[in-house]
Design a protein around this motif. Sequence first.
Motif, PDB file in Angstrom:
ATOM      1  N   VAL A 113      39.519   2.821  23.043  1.00 45.41           N
ATOM      2  CA  VAL A 113      40.627   3.761  23.241  1.00 45.41           C
ATOM      3  C   VAL A 113      40.615   4.870  22.194  1.00 45.41           C
ATOM      4  O   VAL A 113      40.016   4.726  21.127  1.00 45.41           O
ATOM      5  N   SER A 114      41.324   5.963  22.527  1.00 47.31           N
ATOM      6  CA  SER A 114      41.626   7.067  21.619  1.00 47.31           C
ATOM      7  C   SER A 114      40.429   7.698  20.934  1.00 47.31           C
ATOM      8  O   SER A 114      40.385   7.796  19.702  1.00 47.31           O
ATOM      9  N   PRO A 115      39.418   8.190  21.703  1.00 44.60           N
ATOM     10  CA  PRO A 115      38.354   8.919  21.024  1.00 44.60           C
ATOM     11  C   PRO A 115      38.919  10.232  20.447  1.00 44.60           C
ATOM     12  O   PRO A 115      39.744  10.879  21.077  1.00 44.60           O
ATOM     13  N   ALA A 116      38.447  10.592  19.234  1.00 44.30           N
ATOM     14  CA  ALA A 116      38.927  11.809  18.586  1.00 44.30           C
ATOM     15  C   ALA A 116      37.753  12.511  17.924  1.00 44.30           C
ATOM     16  O   ALA A 116      37.015  11.905  17.147  1.00 44.30           O
ATOM     17  N   TRP A 117      37.571  13.801  18.226  1.00 41.83           N
ATOM     18  CA  TRP A 117      36.485  14.588  17.656  1.00 41.83           C
ATOM     19  C   TRP A 117      36.788  14.988  16.226  1.00 41.83           C
ATOM     20  O   TRP A 117      37.910  15.405  15.914  1.00 41.83           O
ATOM     21  N   SER A 118      35.777  14.940  15.375  1.00 39.22           N
ATOM     22  CA  SER A 118      35.933  15.535  14.046  1.00 39.22           C
ATOM     23  C   SER A 118      35.945  17.059  14.216  1.00 39.22           C
ATOM     24  O   SER A 118      35.409  17.567  15.201  1.00 39.22           O
ATOM     25  N   PRO A 119      36.554  17.809  13.292  1.00 37.04           N
ATOM     26  CA  PRO A 119      36.679  19.261  13.448  1.00 37.04           C
ATOM     27  C   PRO A 119      35.334  19.976  13.564  1.00 37.04           C
ATOM     28  O   PRO A 119      35.265  21.043  14.146  1.00 37.04           O
ATOM     29  N   ASP A 120      34.262  19.392  13.036  1.00 39.14           N
ATOM     30  CA  ASP A 120      32.957  20.059  13.152  1.00 39.14           C
ATOM     31  C   ASP A 120      32.246  19.667  14.444  1.00 39.14           C
ATOM     32  O   ASP A 120      31.142  20.098  14.715  1.00 39.14           O
ATOM     33  N   GLY A 121      32.876  18.819  15.238  1.00 37.49           N
ATOM     34  CA  GLY A 121      32.305  18.450  16.525  1.00 37.49           C
ATOM     35  C   GLY A 121      31.119  17.516  16.437  1.00 37.49           C
ATOM     36  O   GLY A 121      30.424  17.306  17.422  1.00 37.49           O
ATOM     37  N   LYS A 122      30.861  16.918  15.287  1.00 37.58           N
ATOM     38  CA  LYS A 122      29.652  16.091  15.140  1.00 37.58           C
ATOM     39  C   LYS A 122      29.938  14.588  15.200  1.00 37.58           C
ATOM     40  O   LYS A 122      29.016  13.804  15.398  1.00 37.58           O
ATOM     41  N   ARG A 123      31.203  14.238  14.998  1.00 40.43           N
ATOM     42  CA  ARG A 123      31.513  12.802  14.992  1.00 40.43           C
ATOM     43  C   ARG A 123      32.690  12.494  15.906  1.00 40.43           C
ATOM     44  O   ARG A 123      33.523  13.359  16.195  1.00 40.43           O
ATOM     45  N   LEU A 124      32.739  11.240  16.316  1.00 41.69           N
ATOM     46  CA  LEU A 124      33.862  10.752  17.109  1.00 41.69           C
ATOM     47  C   LEU A 124      34.461   9.538  16.412  1.00 41.69           C
ATOM     48  O   LEU A 124      33.733   8.604  16.026  1.00 41.69           O
ATOM     49  N   ALA A 125      35.787   9.564  16.256  1.00 43.96           N
ATOM     50  CA  ALA A 125      36.492   8.377  15.788  1.00 43.96           C
ATOM     51  C   ALA A 125      37.127   7.733  17.003  1.00 43.96           C
ATOM     52  O   ALA A 125      37.545   8.431  17.934  1.00 43.96           O
ATOM     53  N   TYR A 126      37.197   6.414  17.057  1.00 41.71           N
ATOM     54  CA  TYR A 126      37.838   5.736  18.185  1.00 41.71           C
ATOM     55  C   TYR A 126      38.217   4.324  17.768  1.00 41.71           C
ATOM     56  O   TYR A 126      37.763   3.813  16.755  1.00 41.71           O
ATOM     57  N   ALA A 127      39.062   3.706  18.608  1.00 45.40           N
ATOM     58  CA  ALA A 127      39.444   2.311  18.367  1.00 45.40           C
ATOM     59  C   ALA A 127      38.683   1.447  19.357  1.00 45.40           C
ATOM     60  O   ALA A 127      38.653   1.733  20.553  1.00 45.40           O
ATOM     61  N   SER A 128      38.089   0.396  18.829  1.00 42.52           N
ATOM     62  CA  SER A 128      37.308  -0.502  19.672  1.00 42.52           C
ATOM     63  C   SER A 128      37.818  -1.930  19.519  1.00 42.52           C
ATOM     64  O   SER A 128      38.092  -2.391  18.411  1.00 42.52           O
TER      65      SER A 128
END
Lengths: 327, 188, 433
Positions: free
Chosen positions: C205-220
């Motif tokens: 759930v809840s994928p979130a892009w880092s401001p530089d567009g290179k990483r994704l944060a999410y809950a697994s």
Amino acid sequence: MARPRRNQNEYLGPAIFSVCLHVGIVILALISWPSLSKPDPVKPHIKAVIVDEAMLEQMKQALPKPAVQEKPKPPEVDTRKQMEEARRKAEEAKKAEAARKAAAERKKQEAIALKKKQEADKKKKEEDKKLAEAKRLDEQKKAEEKRKTEQKRKEEEKRLAEEKKRQEELKKQEEEKRKALEQKLIAEREQARLEKAKQEELALQQQAMELEKMLQQQQQQQAAEKQHQQDVTELERYRALIYEAIKSKWIRLDGAKGLVAHIQLKLLPTGELQSATIAKSSGVQAFDQSALSAAYAVRKYPVPSDSRLFEKEFRNLTLIFKPQQEF
Amino acid sequence: MNVLSVRNILALVFAAFIVTGCASQGTTEDTPTAQVEDSSGSDATATGMGTDSGLSEAELAEQQRMAEEEARRAEEAALREVRTFYFDFDKSTIKPESRTYLDAHAAFLSANPNQGVVLNGYTDERGTKEYNLALGERRAKAVQDYLRFKGVSLSQMEAVSFGEEFPVDAGHSEAAWAKNRRVVIEYK
Amino acid sequence: MQLKYLRLMLSGLVLLLSLGVRADLVIEIDEGIRGALPVAVVPFSNKSGQPLSEDIAQIVGDDLQRSGDFQLLSRASMLSLPGKGEDIYFRDWSILGQRNLLVGTINYDAPSKSYKVQYELYDVQTQQRILGKVVGGRQDQMRDIGHSIADAVYEALTGIQGVFSTKIAYVTLEQSKSKTLYTLEVADADGRRSKLIFKSPMPIVSPAWSPDGKRLAYASFESGKPAIYIQDVASGVRTLISSYIGLNSAPSWSPDGGKLAMTLSRDGNAEVYVMDMRSNSLKRLTDHWAIDTEPSWSPDGQSIVFTSDRGGGPQVYMMSSNGGTPRRLTFEGRYNARPRFSLDGKTIYYVHQRSGFNVAALDMESGQSRILTETEMDESPSVAPNGSMIIYATQRQGKGVLAVVGVNSGSKYTLPAQFGDVREPAWSPYIKK
């Protein structure tokens, strides 16, 4: 009514002159008075009365008549009264005596007097003669003097008269001058008034002329205004039409609020677009582009058929694109 | 104002006492009724059998007790079969009808301190995912609090939420949603 | 006296007249129409000598159409197919009511072994060229070239930067009798060329892009309970960030990428925390027995909006990014959640319940809100990096799909259907190369 400056200045001159003149006159008058000293006082005449016999007699007659001795009155029983009476009688006798004496004296005196008088009269006559002579001389002299004085007086009078006349003359002149001045002033004032009246009349005339001109102009203007009103109505009508035409063709961008672009249009009398150019950029090329695109998208602009109005207002047209709202 | 609050506190305390008294009565209520019923039943059979059964009174009593015990356990076990508890939309309040079953679980767990359970909380699909995760957790924790209150040790329980995920009914109706708003007790 | 008055009148009249004697009439246009700009995208002329796997003009046209700002002319209506400016016969296009025309030619450049795509954008009415450029690339970069051309055309005609070259991240759930599979994927903004980032039998759930567009944060939920991971999109490297007891979810990057806001319930109930990525220090921002979750940063990094039901039901609140007393923002309806800031920080998009659930927009200044979507089971709005579109999850025929709605334009479309349920979209930022 206020006096115009011009006249006031002119009035000052003659006023001063008049005043000076008056003062001069006054001074002159005063000066002449001392020189013209008081006329010699008239010497008192001796009032000689001519005495003659008649008059003398009169004078005698005038003298009181000596007192007539009265008969003594029968003595009264009253002793006192008798005494008194006696006394009275004595007194009276005395008085009569005195009176006689007096009368005698008087007669004497009178005789003396008469003599004197006669002498006097003689003298007097002589004197009178002398006097008469003298008087005659005197009178002559007097007459002469009188004549002289008379002459003098006459001269004086004459002079006075002349002086007076002169003064009167002067006065008259003065008066005349004053009058003249006054007249002049009046005349000037009158003239000024006339001038003014004339000017006012001129002005009024001018006003009237101008009014008429204005009326004419007004009429012209009214006609022009009417035309203008018609123009304005027409103008507004076409303005609204063009506004609607552009508005319906202008595909607006988001976030364009605050941007302003000016598009300069050149139209043909048919309403066709001859050219459209960006007269003033909004700074955002896409916005300018959208405005230009809208201008071109209107195939035929609604324009008045009246060529005068077209030339005046519609041949060159500016559109200001200035969105007022965010979408 | 002060007087009022003191009175309120006193009233609260008084009420608390009353409630506690009632509650304690409640928990013990269930078993006595069962026992009474059973004893009456067994009494009947006992009297029916008469005196020539051969069993001593003590043995009979023991038999009876064991039968009762058996029945009770069976009932408890039956109650514990119910592992899913339902909730209203956006609510985490335990419904009254859930209590009986939860109490059975509580009794068992408190009697067996080594038994662990996972309380899984769920929501229906409506609303936002993360909020539903938290809501599911709150429901699971509501059950956890209830069981703790009933004597279950905290160390035996773990509350986990899956939010919208793993619906029981994938439908999009009220009925389906009602089935998904739940907490499931999972015995480890 | 009379004279003076008359003179005044006269001058007044003269003035009035003179007003009309100007040469230039000025008309102020304060409004236009909302609508799509008519544009014709002519199929690019292929002079490369080789068949191409992608129809670049089609990609451009579809992008522009989807934005809601353009009305594409159908190919069937085209009277001619010029490949470059000098071939354009403008009347063919003006009679079709077109305002803008895009033409292009593709050549192959042997020395560099790359394709050269030359494109030109014309204003049909003025016959002026607005854009003209040559872009190079390989065959497999044709889609990228198409999107970049669409971006250029979009910006030239709207003044707004295009988002056609950006990406979207989302989660799909494939469920069958035998398996359940969650996948985290990244695709082009048009939903094409999806790439697998992570997959798991347990929820993501809840994928979130880092401001530089290179990483994704999410809950697994791979460990059985939610934990927050950060994954590098290019390399695939994953880092566990947070796995405290209870919830670890709803990650949200600060605009400078230095901090991560998140929801943790380690203290007993769901609260908003901020983790400093450099120091790994954790700071709790909310302190309330109610649920506090779904944090999101303002563009200036000064504020955080989040969902809280401290008022009895879920509502949107805002607080300083340093913590402090939250201020409630939504007052209409009983359910308002999952707030996201607009690009300019003046609007907040969120989920609002009426009869169903919709994406709504709240104007911060006026306090006015409006519903943006017509679909009814809407969730997870995510704002495009140019602020003009919002992607969100909804349902179509019982299946989870992603939809896009234009904030101001009439854009409304659904992304191409995929297997399974699609949910949790996150629009990437402009990716810095």
